[in-house]
Structure formats: C-alpha cells, structure tokens
Design a protein around this motif. Structure first.
Motif, PDB file in Angstrom:
ATOM      1  N   ARG A  37      -6.894  34.707  72.055  1.00 37.24           N
ATOM      2  CA  ARG A  37      -7.295  33.365  71.368  1.00 37.24           C
ATOM      3  C   ARG A  37      -8.360  32.674  72.439  1.00 37.24           C
ATOM      4  N   LYS A  38      -9.472  32.027  71.649  1.00 36.32           N
ATOM      5  CA  LYS A  38     -10.236  31.571  72.664  1.00 36.32           C
ATOM      6  C   LYS A  38      -9.929  29.969  72.481  1.00 36.32           C
TER       7      LYS A  38
ATOM      8  N   THR B 224     -14.126  25.848  77.791  1.00 37.05           N
ATOM      9  CA  THR B 224     -14.031  26.211  76.120  1.00 37.05           C
ATOM     10  C   THR B 224     -14.615  27.547  75.930  1.00 37.05           C
ATOM     11  N   GLY B 225     -13.728  28.447  75.039  1.00 38.65           N
ATOM     12  CA  GLY B 225     -14.661  29.448  74.703  1.00 38.65           C
ATOM     13  C   GLY B 225     -13.808  30.785  75.608  1.00 38.65           C
TER      14      GLY B 225
ATOM     15  N   LYS C 264     -10.420  26.255  72.290  1.00 39.12           N
ATOM     16  CA  LYS C 264     -11.566  25.460  71.540  1.00 39.12           C
ATOM     17  C   LYS C 264     -11.443  23.981  72.651  1.00 39.12           C
TER      18      LYS C 264
ATOM     19  N   GLU D 136     -11.227  21.082  71.829  1.00 43.83           N
ATOM     20  CA  GLU D 136      -9.977  20.150  71.831  1.00 43.83           C
ATOM     21  C   GLU D 136      -8.856  21.058  71.549  1.00 43.83           C
ATOM     22  N   ASP D 137      -7.936  21.345  72.659  1.00 44.69           N
ATOM     23  CA  ASP D 137      -6.811  22.170  72.592  1.00 44.69           C
ATOM     24  C   ASP D 137      -5.714  21.781  73.450  1.00 44.69           C
TER      25      ASP D 137
ATOM     26  N   GLY E  78      -3.361  25.991  71.928  1.00 43.75           N
ATOM     27  CA  GLY E  78      -3.014  25.470  70.635  1.00 43.75           C
ATOM     28  C   GLY E  78      -1.809  25.670  70.139  1.00 43.75           C
TER      29      GLY E  78
END
Lengths: 351, 354
Positions: free
Chosen positions: A205-206, A160-161, A208, A210-211, A192
C-alpha cells in the motif's frame, strides 16, 4: 584435560535441577542451547544432556570444529540419532530422574523420552531466562538503541507515495548496518486503515498525502531482541479524532510505564494503561494486552495483561504498548521497551 | 501479476486426504501449516486451525481477526475470548462429533500433544508434510521470486566486497539488497572469510575483516510471501589463488553439476545425493563432505525432500530442491556451491542465477 570454566547459566540450571530433584535435564530448544552455551545451533540440530557432572552435546558433524573452540566445556559428539543416544547416555550415567521441557519438546520426541522414563517438567530454562543479568540488559539496551535510532533515521525519509514494504526495508537495512543480525519479528509498517489492524502484514500500500503511519519493529542484536512502536499522522490535516486518540494512548503509555516497578503485579501495569483508555471512552478499541516480557525471544514471560498472575522483579524486561484501533479508519499504538530496575522503569528504546 | 492465491484449493485437496486417511478432522497450531491451508500469515500462538470434512474454523483473538479477512470466505473465524485456543478447537471438534483428529506429532509440544491424544488425536503429520513436497503454481511463483531476489541482490553486492570489509557488513549489504527488492525476511545469511569458510554454519562476525587473498563463502536466501530461496557462492578473493583451492573448487563444481544433471522426477533422493557424493569420494575428499547434498525449499528453508544417503524419498515434479555439495578443511578454508532447482518431469530448472 583443561576444560574452560562452566558458564554461570549452567551453574544456575543445575541449582534449579537440584531444587526439582533432577539429576539430568534434556535441552533441545536452540535458543535455550544458545542461552546455556553461547553457541547458536540451527533448530533441531543439537541435543544437550546436562547432568550435575557433565554437559553432553550431540549434533551434526559440521558444527564440531566451531563448538570445540567456542564451547569447550561441553563433550560434543557428532550423532544423527541424537535423542536415542541421549537416552542411552542417561542410562550409562545411571541417572535416576531426567527431566525435559514439556512445552518445548515436540509430541513425538516427548513421547520417546517419556516412554524411557524421563519426566516432563515446566520450562526450567525459561525461569532463568525471565530475569536478565547486567550483561543481558546491556545487550538489550543496545538492541533497543539501534531500533530507536532506526526510527529517527527513517522518519524524515518517509515520503508520500512510498510503500509500506519500502519503509520496512529502510528500517531493516539501517538496523543491520548498525550490527543487528535480524529482526525480532516481521517488521510491521502500516498506513491508513492498515493501522487499525494490530498485527497487520506489511504490504505494498502506498502512503497518501494525508495518512496515518504505524511502525512496530525491533531487531536482534547479539541474540537479544528489541521492540518499539511509533504512530503519527503524515500530512497537515490531522483529523481531530486522531489527535484525540493519539494523546489518549500516549497518556496510557506513560501511566503504564509509571506503574512498572519491582513488586507490582503485571495486571496492575495493564490496568494503569487500560483505565485511561476506558475513561477516554475507547476501552472497546484497545483489543490486546498492555505488553509482554522480552529477551532472546520477542514474547517471553511476564505478560502485562489481565490473564497474568506475574509480579515484576528487578531484571525483567517488558514492553508497554497500549493502542486504540478504529476499524476501517486508523489506529494508534505507542510502545517502549523498559527494564525493571530498583526505582521503577528504565526506558530502553531511546537515543 | 501476482498468481492467484490457491489456499482454498489446497484446503479442499487436503480434505480429500483426510477422508482417505479416515480422519474426521485435522488440528494445527503451526504457523506454516495454517498459512499453507489459509493464506494467512500468522505467528505461533495467534490462532489454531481445525479442518473437518464439512467445515474449517480458525480459533483466534480479537486483535488477530482483521488479518483473517480474506480467508473468512472459506474458513469460519471464531473470536475466542478467554479460553485457550486449542481447548476451544477441541470443544468444537467434540460438538461436531469428530472422533479422530489428526495432528502433526512433530509440530505440537508435548503438553498439547497429550491434550490432543486424550481428545481422539491421531499422529498424522506425514499427511501435510507429503502434500507440501509438490508445490502449487502460486507457491512456485513465490519461490521463483524469492530466488530471483537472492540472485539479483548477490549480483549487486559482490562488487562491493573489498579487502577490509567485515563479514557482518557484507551480510548487512546483502540483506538490504534483498529487502529493497521485496523480500520480507532473511532467515539466514552466512558470510565467511578465510578459515571461517570451513565452518558450514558460521555466524557472520562483526570484527573479522576480509584480507587480500583469502577464501570467501556466502550462503543466503530470503523469504518472499512466506516462501524461501537458498544459494551459496564460494570464491577466492585476490589473484593468488592457491592451486589446491582451485582444484577443490573444481571438484565441488563437478559434484554440483553431476547432481544437477541427475535431477528429474522419479529419481530417488538417495541417488541424487550419491551423484554428487561419488564425484567427491572419487577425488578422495569423501570425509571432508560431511553433510547431505540438498534439501527441499518451501515455507521452510529446509523443507522436504532431503537429498541425503539416508533418505527414502523420491523426487517429484514441481518440487524445488537445493544442490549444495561442499568440501571443508578445518582451520584452512572450505568450498560450497549451491543453487535452488525446480524438479520437472524430465529434468530440472535452475531458479537461482548469477
């Protein structure tokens, strides 16, 4: 002078020239040149004239030493007015009908050739390139293995991130470390809603907590490409609809691969995958063909789509890559590269 | 802060050029031309762009439409179902009453060129090629970033180049270092050891290992948001530098410096080439410098203008060019030194460092 043996691919081209009533053929595309001679020129830096007797090559002076060692069967000369020289040489050899590839020759140079009586032809070398020999299949298998291993290597590193570009960098670094010279195309990493764009441009884009994730990538190994796509949910709360479409796409992928065998129309392969997605109620969200041929270029004949009239034969390499894209939400695509063998399809994108 | 994308302005400026050339429209299927005028990154076959004085259209397929969202405010996006994209574009041109349609004669294939010629196509590739020589601020910012990435990556990788490493392993390290810094692709990545350094466009070998006391040459760059960088470094690995290598390196460097110093808006490209070539010829190695001194850098690694003895171009401000003289001894070793410079009104600015 003891010239080394003429490569088999030039022998095959000469047969095809004969069939088309040609006594000469001009080759300016650098991948076609690599295919025939095993030597990689930069684009627009060499012109070949193949006759039934000779292989002439005009190029920049800086290649001469290397070509002499690696492609000694060609008569290679430094020349900065290559196409005109080729025209003159054809006249000097008394050639009657010299062809050129009208789909690969630029309009300006094509006109120069046509004005000098050369004839426009179909992509003869593409016809050869379409069916791979055992050595080519071996190389493509290696390229596919590297891509698959990159997926296995990168998947646990994704946290994540992280940005899409950071994930792409890890994939590409892994592949290059394993012997890839470059990527088959711009690596696609989408998170996403980016996954809903089949040809997304990887960005910052990072990821998330939940993605969804979609990675579509491949590498070039010894001049040949690989192509693989994987999609999955990152996190613990996978939406029910995502699971549903993932399973549907996976079923479509398996059906597509099962349909692949010598003698099958590529349209049938497309139908096999498409029918499953249609039956699942997502036909309108599968917005592209089921796959494409592959070799030195990532998109080659034959195409597994509705517009194609091709029939698969042994030696074809194709992708099977159905997808479902829900704009603004997420998308799933699953892709494998397969070789068409006597018994059906052999998946190349695996361990 | 990323510089604002100026594609819309470029498209406006290009329309003025069309008008001046008395063309009703311009047709392109070339990914770089399309990116230049729209900001959309495309592969060949994904779309076709038609620009007329009043309106611009993208002809594309359903799956590509999402990619065009940000250009859609100034380019009409048409989702073509079954027809070929170029036929759809030519139909629209006809419906709009466009009689003369410009296109780049070197960027369409012969089949398409004939189709265009029948529909009123006029060879006009020079229009965009010339416009692309002088870069807009957003382009310069991207080229600067691409140059910084290449420079920093080299600085990181150089200490890792030790005896025993293969050419390909060095290329992989360098590619990784550039990608991690945000490069999206590595269009070329030349790493040579020993006699390979005399081969100007060598492909990195997976088996050739670096020995102690031999020549190294690396020529590399990356693409950042579509724009390229280009630099070359040559050095002797080991402490027993042959006097001749040192001498050749110094001559090449003197040639490089002479050319770099000469760069400024208004200088002919032929003269820029000559400023480097003179130094090498005077030292007696004219024959061993068998390529041109440099080239422009932009969406293409080898963009115009060309710093060569045959060039008729003149340097302009805001035009990035490379300076890269070299001297090569077949079977022995070679030296090439290269940086990317931005030509300014009264000089130049070096963009690749380290």
């Amino acid at each position: 002078m003891n010239k080394t043996q003429i490569p088999q691919k030039i022998v095959s081209l000469r047969k095809l020239m004969k069939k088309n009533g040609l006594d000469g053929f001009i080759v300016t595309d650098n991948l076609d040149q690599f295919y025939l001679g095993g030597f990689y020129f930069y684009p627009h830096e060499a012109v070949f004239l193949i006759t039934h007797k000779d292989v002439f090559c005009w190029t920049r002076e800086l290649y001469l030493t290397d070509v002499a060692v690696r492609a000694p069967f060609m008569t290679t000369v430094a020349d900065e007015d290559r196409l005109n020289t080729a025209v003159k040489q054809a006249q000097k050899c008394g050639l009657q009908k010299v062809g050129f590839d009208a789909a690969k020759e630029g309009y300006a140079s094509g006109r120069l050739l046509a004005d000098n009586g050369f004839v426009q032809c179909a992509s003869l070398i593409n016809q050869l390139r379409e069916v791979k020999d055992d050595n080519e299949i071996k190389i493509i298998r290696a390229a596919c293995r590297i891509a698959y291993q990159a997926y296995e290597y990168v998947k646990p590193l994704i946290k994540t991130g992280m940005t899409e570009l950071e994930v792409a960098a890890e994939l590409e670094k892994f592949m290059r470390t394993r012997g890839a010279t470059t990527t088959s195309f711009y690596t696609i990493v989408g998170f996403g809603e980016d996954c809903a764009n089949p040809h997304h441009v990887t960005g910052s884009r990072k990821l998330k907590a939940e993605d969804c994730i979609l990675m579509d990538f491949g590498c070039v190994y010894n001049g040949y490409c690989s192509d693989i796509t994987r999609s999955w949910w990152h996190g613990k709360k996978e939406p029910a609809e995502y699971t549903k479409i993932w399973k549907l796409v996976d079923k479509a992928r398996k059906a597509g691969i099962k349909a692949v065998k010598p003698g099958t129309a590529t349209r049938t392969v497309d139908n096999a995958a498409r029918d499953i997605i249609k039956a699942g109620g997502y036909g309108a969200y599968f917005t592209h063909g089921t796959g494409h041929g592959m070799g030195m270029e990532n998109h080659e004949e034959p195409y597994n789509n509705q517009e194609s009239d091709a029939v698969l034969t042994e030696g074809h390499i194709v992708t099977v890559e159905p997808g479902i894209y829900l704009p603004g939400k997420y998308g799933v695509r699953l892709e494998d590269t397969v070789a068409v063998v006597k018994t059906g399809a052999k998946i190349l994108t695996k361990k | 802060m990323p510089t604002a994308d100026l594609s819309q302005k470029r498209l406006q400026d290009f329309k003025r050029l069309l008008k001046r050339a008395a063309l009703d429209a311009y047709f392109t299927a070339d990914p770089m031309e399309m990116r230049y005028l729209s900001g959309v990154e495309l592969s060949y076959g994904e779309a076709v762009l038609l620009v007329s004085a009043k309106k611009s259209w993208f002809f594309t397929r359903t799956m590509i439409v999402p990619k065009m969202s940000h250009a859609a405010r100034f380019i009409h996006v048409q989702d073509v179902k079954t027809e070929s994209l170029s036929s759809a574009a030519l139909e629209t041109a006809r419906a709009q009453g466009c009689a003369s349609i410009g296109f780049a004669e070197d960027k369409v294939n012969f089949v398409l060129g004939q189709q265009l010629a029948k529909a009123g196509g006029v060879c006009a590739g020079a229009l965009l090629d010339e416009m692309r020589l002088v870069k807009y601020p957003d382009e310069i910012a991207k080229i600067k970033t691409a140059c910084r990435i290449a420079s920093e990556a080299f600085k990181e990788v150089k200490p890792q180049i030790k005896t025993g490493i293969t050419e390909h392993a060095v290329a992989a390290l360098l590619a990784g270092a550039m990608l991690r810094r945000g490069a999206e692709n590595i269009p070329f990545n030349i790493v040579c050891f020993g006699a390979n350094t005399a081969d100007a466009h060598h492909t990195a070998s997976k088996t050739r290992k670096l020995k102690n006391n031999e020549a190294v040459l690396m020529d590399f760059g990356c693409l950042y948001e579509g724009y390229a960088s280009d630099m070359t470094r040559s050095w002797w690995h080991g402490d027993k530098i042959p006097a001749e290598y040192e001498q050749i390196w110094n001559i090449t460097h003197a040639a490089y410096r002479a050319c770099a110093k000469s760069l400024k808006a208004g200088l002919s490209c032929r003269e820029a080439d000559a400023s480097a070539r003179r130094v090498i010829e005077k030292a007696g190695y004219g024959k061993e410098f068998f390529h041109s001194t440099g080239h422009g850098v932009g969406l293409q690694v080898h963009d115009g203008p060309f710093l060569s003895p045959r060039s008729v171009q003149v340097l302009e401000a805001d035009s990035p060019v490379t300076v890269e003289p070299g001297i090569y001894f077949a079977g022995k070793w070679g030296v090439r030194l290269e940086d990317t410079f931005l030509v300014t009104k009264d000089g130049s600015k070096k963009l690749t460092k380290n």
